[in-house]
Motif scaffolding. Sequence first.
Motif, PDB file in Angstrom:
ATOM      1  N   SER A 136       0.832  -1.210   0.000  1.00 53.95           N
ATOM      2  CA  SER A 136       0.000   0.000   0.000  1.00 53.95           C
ATOM      3  C   SER A 136       0.865   1.258   0.000  1.00 53.95           C
ATOM      4  O   SER A 136       0.591   2.227   0.704  1.00 53.95           O
ATOM      5  N   LEU A 137       1.904   1.244  -0.801  1.00 56.53           N
ATOM      6  CA  LEU A 137       2.887   2.327  -0.790  1.00 56.53           C
ATOM      7  C   LEU A 137       2.322   3.673  -1.206  1.00 56.53           C
ATOM      8  O   LEU A 137       2.785   4.713  -0.737  1.00 56.53           O
ATOM      9  N   GLU A 138       1.327   3.695  -2.058  1.00 59.74           N
ATOM     10  CA  GLU A 138       0.769   4.964  -2.527  1.00 59.74           C
ATOM     11  C   GLU A 138      -0.586   5.293  -1.886  1.00 59.74           C
ATOM     12  O   GLU A 138      -1.200   6.292  -2.216  1.00 59.74           O
ATOM     13  N   ASP A 139      -1.044   4.442  -0.997  1.00 58.38           N
ATOM     14  CA  ASP A 139      -2.321   4.653  -0.307  1.00 58.38           C
ATOM     15  C   ASP A 139      -2.066   5.529   0.923  1.00 58.38           C
ATOM     16  O   ASP A 139      -1.213   5.220   1.744  1.00 58.38           O
ATOM     17  N   TRP A 140      -2.787   6.585   1.087  1.00 53.97           N
ATOM     18  CA  TRP A 140      -2.592   7.533   2.188  1.00 53.97           C
ATOM     19  C   TRP A 140      -2.961   6.963   3.543  1.00 53.97           C
ATOM     20  O   TRP A 140      -2.422   7.389   4.551  1.00 53.97           O
ATOM     21  N   GLN A 141      -3.919   6.058   3.577  1.00 56.93           N
ATOM     22  CA  GLN A 141      -4.447   5.617   4.864  1.00 56.93           C
ATOM     23  C   GLN A 141      -4.120   4.167   5.220  1.00 56.93           C
ATOM     24  O   GLN A 141      -4.584   3.670   6.234  1.00 56.93           O
ATOM     25  N   ARG A 142      -3.301   3.514   4.435  1.00 54.79           N
ATOM     26  CA  ARG A 142      -2.913   2.124   4.713  1.00 54.79           C
ATOM     27  C   ARG A 142      -1.416   1.960   4.503  1.00 54.79           C
ATOM     28  O   ARG A 142      -0.841   2.556   3.603  1.00 54.79           O
ATOM     29  N   ALA A 143      -0.831   1.101   5.345  1.00 49.99           N
ATOM     30  CA  ALA A 143       0.588   0.771   5.202  1.00 49.99           C
ATOM     31  C   ALA A 143       0.768  -0.712   5.463  1.00 49.99           C
ATOM     32  O   ALA A 143       0.353  -1.216   6.504  1.00 49.99           O
ATOM     33  N   GLY A 144       1.361  -1.415   4.519  1.00 46.56           N
ATOM     34  CA  GLY A 144       1.720  -2.820   4.706  1.00 46.56           C
ATOM     35  C   GLY A 144       3.140  -2.873   5.248  1.00 46.56           C
ATOM     36  O   GLY A 144       4.051  -2.288   4.673  1.00 46.56           O
TER      37      GLY A 144
END
Length: 97
Positions: A49-57
Amino acid sequence: MTDTACILYSELEIHIPYSQSLKDKRQVVNRFRDRIRNQFNASVAEVGSLEDWQRAGIAIVMVGNSRTHLDRQLSALQAHALEIVDGEIQWHSREWL
C-alpha cells in the motif's frame, strides 16, 4: 551438534484513518518503524500500500537461535505495537523461514 538460526517473518497492515497525505502516512510509519527497531532489534520495512494515504503494509523480520524466544518477542512486539501506533493494526501472517 550444530546451531541453527531461526527466522520469523510477520506482516501487518496499519490503517491510519486521519491521514490526509503520504507525508502524514510516512510520519506514522517512520515513527512505528524506528520504535520497533530500537525496542526489539527487528528489521522493519514498508512493503505494501505504498501509494495509499491511509494504509501501510509492514513486514517485520526477527532472527534468533530459539523459536520459543522469537515467539515471545513477537508477542511482546504485538502488544507494544498496539500501544505506540497512531492507527489500527491488523496482523496478517507469521511464518518461519
